[in-house]
Scaffold this motif. Structure first.
Motif, short mmCIF file in Angstrom:
data_model
loop_
_atom_site.label_atom_id
_atom_site.label_comp_id
_atom_site.label_asym_id
_atom_site.label_seq_id
_atom_site.Cartn_x
_atom_site.Cartn_y
_atom_site.Cartn_z
N SER B 172 0.83 -1.21 0.00
CA SER B 172 0.00 0.00 0.00
C SER B 172 0.85 1.26 0.00
O SER B 172 0.53 2.23 -0.69
CB SER B 172 -0.88 0.06 1.25
N MET B 173 1.93 1.23 0.81
CA MET B 173 2.77 2.42 0.89
C MET B 173 3.46 2.67 -0.44
O MET B 173 3.53 3.81 -0.91
CB MET B 173 3.80 2.27 2.01
N ARG B 174 3.91 1.59 -1.07
CA ARG B 174 4.58 1.76 -2.36
C ARG B 174 3.60 2.33 -3.39
O ARG B 174 3.92 3.23 -4.15
CB ARG B 174 5.14 0.42 -2.84
N GLU B 175 2.41 1.78 -3.38
CA GLU B 175 1.38 2.26 -4.30
C GLU B 175 1.10 3.75 -4.07
O GLU B 175 1.00 4.54 -5.00
CB GLU B 175 0.13 1.43 -4.06
N LEU B 176 1.00 4.12 -2.78
CA LEU B 176 0.69 5.51 -2.45
C LEU B 176 1.82 6.44 -2.88
O LEU B 176 1.59 7.50 -3.47
CB LEU B 176 0.44 5.62 -0.94
N LEU B 177 3.07 6.03 -2.56
CA LEU B 177 4.23 6.86 -2.91
C LEU B 177 4.28 7.09 -4.42
O LEU B 177 4.55 8.18 -4.89
CB LEU B 177 5.52 6.16 -2.44
N ARG B 178 4.00 6.02 -5.18
CA ARG B 178 4.00 6.14 -6.64
C ARG B 178 2.84 7.03 -7.09
O ARG B 178 2.98 7.86 -7.98
CB ARG B 178 3.82 4.76 -7.28
N PHE B 179 1.69 6.80 -6.47
CA PHE B 179 0.48 7.49 -6.87
C PHE B 179 0.64 9.00 -6.76
O PHE B 179 0.20 9.76 -7.62
CB PHE B 179 -0.68 7.03 -6.00
N ILE B 180 1.30 9.44 -5.68
CA ILE B 180 1.45 10.89 -5.49
C ILE B 180 2.75 11.40 -6.09
O ILE B 180 3.09 12.57 -5.96
CB ILE B 180 1.35 11.27 -4.00
N GLY B 181 3.50 10.51 -6.73
CA GLY B 181 4.71 10.93 -7.45
C GLY B 181 5.87 11.31 -6.55
O GLY B 181 6.72 12.11 -6.92
N VAL B 182 5.91 10.71 -5.36
CA VAL B 182 6.96 11.06 -4.40
C VAL B 182 8.16 10.13 -4.54
O VAL B 182 9.30 10.50 -4.27
CB VAL B 182 6.36 11.05 -2.97
N CYS B 183 7.91 8.90 -4.97
CA CYS B 183 8.98 7.91 -5.07
C CYS B 183 8.56 6.91 -6.14
O CYS B 183 7.38 6.58 -6.25
CB CYS B 183 9.15 7.20 -3.73
N ASP B 184 9.55 6.42 -6.93
CA ASP B 184 9.17 5.47 -7.98
C ASP B 184 8.93 4.06 -7.45
O ASP B 184 8.48 3.18 -8.17
CB ASP B 184 10.16 5.49 -9.15
N GLY B 185 9.28 3.86 -6.17
CA GLY B 185 8.95 2.58 -5.52
C GLY B 185 9.72 1.38 -6.03
O GLY B 185 9.33 0.25 -5.75
N ASN B 186 10.81 1.63 -6.75
CA ASN B 186 11.55 0.52 -7.34
C ASN B 186 12.46 -0.15 -6.30
O ASN B 186 13.51 0.37 -5.94
CB ASN B 186 12.39 1.04 -8.51
N MET B 187 12.03 -1.28 -5.80
CA MET B 187 12.79 -1.93 -4.73
C MET B 187 14.06 -2.59 -5.26
O MET B 187 15.04 -2.72 -4.54
CB MET B 187 11.91 -2.94 -3.98
N GLU B 188 14.05 -3.02 -6.53
CA GLU B 188 15.26 -3.62 -7.09
C GLU B 188 16.39 -2.62 -7.20
O GLU B 188 17.55 -2.94 -6.95
CB GLU B 188 14.97 -4.18 -8.49
N GLU B 189 16.06 -1.40 -7.57
CA GLU B 189 17.09 -0.37 -7.69
C GLU B 189 17.36 0.30 -6.35
O GLU B 189 18.20 1.19 -6.26
CB GLU B 189 16.68 0.67 -8.73
N GLY B 190 16.62 -0.08 -5.34
CA GLY B 190 16.87 0.45 -4.00
C GLY B 190 16.22 1.79 -3.74
O GLY B 190 16.54 2.44 -2.75
N SER B 191 15.34 2.24 -4.61
CA SER B 191 14.72 3.53 -4.32
C SER B 191 13.65 3.39 -3.24
O SER B 191 13.19 4.39 -2.70
CB SER B 191 14.17 4.21 -5.58
N LEU B 192 13.28 2.17 -2.94
CA LEU B 192 12.41 1.92 -1.78
C LEU B 192 13.03 0.77 -1.00
O LEU B 192 13.29 -0.30 -1.56
CB LEU B 192 11.00 1.56 -2.24
#
Lengths: 474, 479
Positions: B172-192
């Protein structure tokens, strides 16, 4: 003796003499090499800059500092020039950028002639803590020039420049200015960008200029002042205008700190010089008001907690990983840190890093660091309150004149107490000026300090001109 | 697993903010560049360099705080977190300790059929460290490109009672962060990135027991697996009379094992103190209002509307509100009064299929909502068949014309004229007498055969509904 370099005023009128003046300044610096004022002479760079200034003036540019030759303390960055901080740990690492203050000086037409010696990372009051060089007092080579900006004070006192940059954390410009018989101004915290000044105690640090007189100091201050987008703590307060400096057009209310005039450590010659100054100011028509601020007696302990705490963090970046000294025997990570830092820093820097680490440690934090922050606030409030009732506060700059080399190296607390009168202005962030007054019985300079209101450096320097006019002729 | 124990877990999420520059310098904030090329004196901690906070960071942090309903503090402050490590060039990390940017807030998670709130403790701004890479020959190299990249650290309360809840929260948090454009949520690249705090206790106990911290949980699955593994380890320890000590564990996703991490240099006393190089971070109510106005309607509110007002089924409700671009696209389709269920079917079906076939991200989908709307309208008005509409949409991948332009230029209008259709049907019945006979014998599947023939004869342009009606009529009434 070398020919004395012409004054900035003369050079400004006849800029064609600037290259000649640069040669004279460099010759003067070389002639006094034994005094150890300079770490690096920027000979070629200074010649090129002088030629540029001449060209710019001839092209019609109005440069407020055209004609000024300036020495810079070696904890202030100049691109591609070694930045040693008087330490072995930087290993003559050249800086990759130029400090805002230096950039502004050069833009205003100043020529930088060299980098000057200092106590390692500006930690000291005698320049004896430099790992690279001993700097000697220009009038008595058995004595220290003060510190930590001792090299800059001596560079100015011998006449190799018109102004010099030092840095202040607790008196590192005013104290050597007093010892060497020149003017030194610590500006209001935030007045001059710290970008490019290697941090010691970031909440106290300010780049601070020396000059022979208040009048010659003023344009240097003006050129460097003002907000800098690269320093979030720089202030947007209006910058003083660089017109000709004159004495205030009214009589002053001058606060006199009784606590300091009666201080146990105050040398008798300085006490009588201070009384003499008070009498002469009174005869000149100024109102002198006694102040009693007992809380200032906590200034030194508070200062040494706050400054060392910040220093312990600021100096963490010198770890032997990316640049500077890495111990040759270090082969694993913890050894890189332990051996490089243990071997790269001198004893006083190590002592302060340990003190600072200690006061921030869990279990001691509240007793030391937090308490010191609170007392700092009380000291600042007391000083600001006193300043709201007077125009300026007068004190001696130092408790003693220049002391002997080695006299205090084994007694750090005695060394720390040489800053007893200067530290409160740093804790409160207010500007303070040291003006030469007279000589003691050994022929050593005595300086008097004027503490002013925040961002009122211009008024402070104008007040300093009164002391310059009233001082006894020798 | 011993069911006498219950899990007490909390998550710390580190999200790299999608800003153009790093937090305290002007270096680009970009993933994947050549190592040590996105650096400057400030993020490398050169002697004399100073940090200056980027305004963009504050805006992004504000958006996140608003989206989770946290209280934004008008005055917050930065602190230094001191420790030595080669990927930390200043020897300290700029973070927020005593005065964080925001506190409180919550995020709803759905596990099974129940939805429940997870409380959020705080959200603060900090800078990322560089990246150490340990090479095969035993040496370590450091990439400083990541130094100074802005992070928001979101700390949850220890509200998770099942590992799956932690997974659902992270989702949910990843979805929210992406939804509001705050973070791309890419866990493989370590951005989340995610750390978990885990303890267990006997059901009914009121005190919390000692917890451990797990780092390096780089996927939602590994969060759940690691928490489950640690939960089991702790239960076994207690059951065999042992104790749990506070420690940091590293999760290895391959082996599914937890190993204690080598302690960072020195102890864990970070000697936090106020960062003297940065003034208090001041933000005004007006600044917050400004971000509030820019904030899109969040997934939770959209889902509620899709479910309750539009009556969409759950699958569509979830899909259409999980991505901002898809959701906005869907809602644009509704603007001209199209029926939500029909628009949803197109987006969820045809559009999604094209995305999957091309392995496209939705942002790469070339057909605007206006053009797809034209296709939907043509189908709904009976001008073209559903199949023709589907075909039209596919051709729009390489054709930039509107649906109407394509339909009229190519004579795609559907044949629904009854007289014409009846003529075609009668002709077919005469051409296929044996098939007609079979129908008459009761083989109703011959209807399909004749419908196919009608479509073939009309090149798919016959309106299926009218055709069918006419066909049935002719089959049953002609002789």
């Amino acid at each position: 003796m070398h020919p004395r370099i012409p004054s900035p005023a003369i050079l400004r009128q006849t800029p064609s003499k600037l290259p000649e003046a640069v040669e004279a300044a460099l010759a003067c610096a070389r002639e006094h090499e034994d005094l150890g004022a300079y770490l690096t002479l920027l000979e070629e760079r200074a010649r090129e800059q002088a030629a540029q200034v001449v060209a710019r003036v001839n092209a019609g540019e109005r440069l407020p500092l055209a004609g000024y030759l300036v020495a810079v303390k070696d904890n202030i960055a100049i691109k591609d020039v070694p930045l040693t901080c008087g330490s072995k740990i930087l290993d003559h690492h050249p800086s990759v950028f130029t400090a805002t203050a230096v950039e502004r000086l050069e833009r205003a037409g100043a020529v930088i002639i060299g980098k000057t010696n200092l106590d390692e990372f500006a930690m000291g009051s005698s320049t004896e803590n430099s790992a690279l060089k001993q700097t000697l007092h220009p009038r008595d080579i058995s004595r220290v020039p003060g510190g930590s900006s001792g090299g800059s004070a001596v560079a100015l006192a011998i006449g190799s420049c018109h102004a010099a940059l030092g840095s202040e954390t607790g008196g590192s410009v005013r104290q050597p200015a007093a010892f060497c018989g020149v003017c030194g101004l610590k500006p209001t915290y935030g007045r001059i960008s710290r970008y490019g000044l290697v941090a010691f105690g970031s909440s106290l640090d300010q780049i601070a200029p020396f000059a022979s007189t208040c009048e010659e100091l003023y344009p240097v201050l003006c050129a460097m002042s003002g907000a800098d987008p690269r320093d979030a703590t720089s202030a947007s307060a209006p910058v003083p205008s660089s017109q000709k400096l004159t004495e205030p057009d009214r009589k002053l209310r001058i606060g006199v700190l009784r606590d300091y005039l009666e201080h146990e450590s105050l040398a008798p010659d300085i006490a009588s010089a201070s009384r003499d100054a008070i009498e002469r100011l009174r005869s000149d028509g100024h109102e002198l008001i006694d102040l009693h601020l007992p809380v200032l007696s906590y200034s030194i302990p508070v200062y040494y907690i706050v400054a060392t705490a910040e220093a312990s963090s600021n100096l963490a970046r010198f770890d032997g990983v990316r640049y500077g000294f890495r111990h040759p025997e270090a082969d694993e990570l913890s050894q890189v840190y332990d051996l490089s830092r243990g071997g790269g820093f001198g004893p006083e820097v190590r002592r302060r890093i340990m003190m600072g680490t200690y006061v921030l440690s869990a279990g001691y934090y509240d007793a030391y660091y937090n308490t010191a922050l609170k007392v700092r606030r009380v000291i600042a409030d007391a000083l600001l309150d006193a300043l709201s009732r007077v125009d300026v506060i007068l004190t001696p700059t130092t408790p003693s004149t220049a002391f002997k080399i080695g006299e205090k190296v084994d007694d750090p607390v005695a060394m720390y107490l040489s800053d007893v009168f200067t530290v409160p202005a740093n804790l409160a962030g207010v500007p303070a000026l040291s003006v030469p007054w007279s000589d003691d019985s050994n022929g050593l300079p005595i300086g008097l300090q004027l503490i002013g209101k925040s961002f009122e450096e211009e008024f402070l320097l104008r007040s300093g001109m009164i002391l310059e006019r009233l001082r006894p002729t020798t | 697993m011993n069911t006498n124990y219950e899990l007490i877990a909390g998550l710390e999420i580190h999200a790299q903010l999608s800003t153009s520059t790093k937090a305290f310098c002007r270096c680009p904030n970009r993933y994947g560049a050549e190592p040590n090329t996105l650096v400057c004196p400030v993020c490398l901690g050169a002697p004399g360099a100073l940090p200056v906070l980027s305004k963009e960071v504050v805006k992004q942090a504000t958006k996140l705080a608003l989206a989770i309903g946290a209280e934004i503090h008008l005055h917050s402050r930065f602190d230094r977190k001191n420790y030595f490590y080669p990927d930390l060039p200043k020897g300290y990390q700029i973070s927020q300790f005593n005065h964080p940017f925001a506190t409180g807030g919550e995020l709803h998670i759905a596990v099974g059929t129940s939805v429940r709130p997870i409380r959020i403790t705080r959200a603060h701004i900090e800078e990322d460290a560089g990246k150490s890479m340990h090479l095969a020959d035993g040496s370590t190299v450091v990439d400083m490109n990541r130094c100074g990249v802005p992070l928001i650290e979101i700390v949850s309360e220890p509200d998770f009672r099942e590992p799956e809840e932690a997974g659902a929260y992270l989702t949910s948090m990843r979805e929210l962060l992406r939804f509001i454009g705050v973070c791309d949520g890419n866990m493989e690249e370590g951005s989340l990135r995610c750390d978990a705090n885990v303890s267990v206790r006997l059901r009914g106990e009121s005190e919390l027991r000692e917890r451990t911290e797990m780092k390096n949980l780089n996927s939602i699955r590994s969060v759940e697996r690691a928490i489950r593994a640690e939960m089991q380890r702790q239960i076994q320890a207690y059951e065999s009379g042992g104790e749990i000590s506070r420690q940091t564990l590293q999760w290895d996703d391959q082996s599914g094992k937890l190993t204690p991490m080598r302690a960072k240099e020195g102890s864990n006393d970070y000697r936090y103190f106020p960062e003297p190089d940065l003034p208090w971070l001041e933000i005004t109510e007006a600044d917050i209002d400004c971000e509030r106005e820019l904030l899109p309607t969040l997934p939770a509110a959209r889902r509620k509307r899709y479910r309750e007002e539009y009556g969409l089924h759950e699958e569509a409700v979830y899909l259409l509100a999980s991505d901002r671009a898809i959701s906005d696209y869907f809602e644009t389709l509704l603007v001209d009064g199209r029926a939500p269920a029909i628009a949803a079917a197109w987006v969820q079906g045809d559009v999604q299929r094209i995305l999957n076939e091309n392995a496209w991200d939705f942002t790469e989908f070339p057909v605007s909502a206006a053009r797809l709307g034209g296709v939907i309208d043509a189908v709904e008005q009976g001008r073209i068949s559903r199949n023709a509409g589907r075909d039209l949409l596919r051709r729009m991948m390489t054709d930039t014309r509107s649906a109407d332009e394509m339909i009229s230029a190519e004579g795609m209008e559907q044949l629904s004229d009854a007289t014409a259709l009846r003529g075609i049907v009668r002709e077919l019945l005469e051409r296929f007498p044996s098939e007609l006979a079979k129908y008459r014998e009761g083989k109703t599947k011959m209807i399909g055969f004749f419908m196919g023939q009608i479509m073939q004869a009309t090149k798919g342009q016959a309106d299926p509904n009218s055709s069918r009606e006419i066909l049935m009529n002719e089959l049953d009434h002609s002789n």
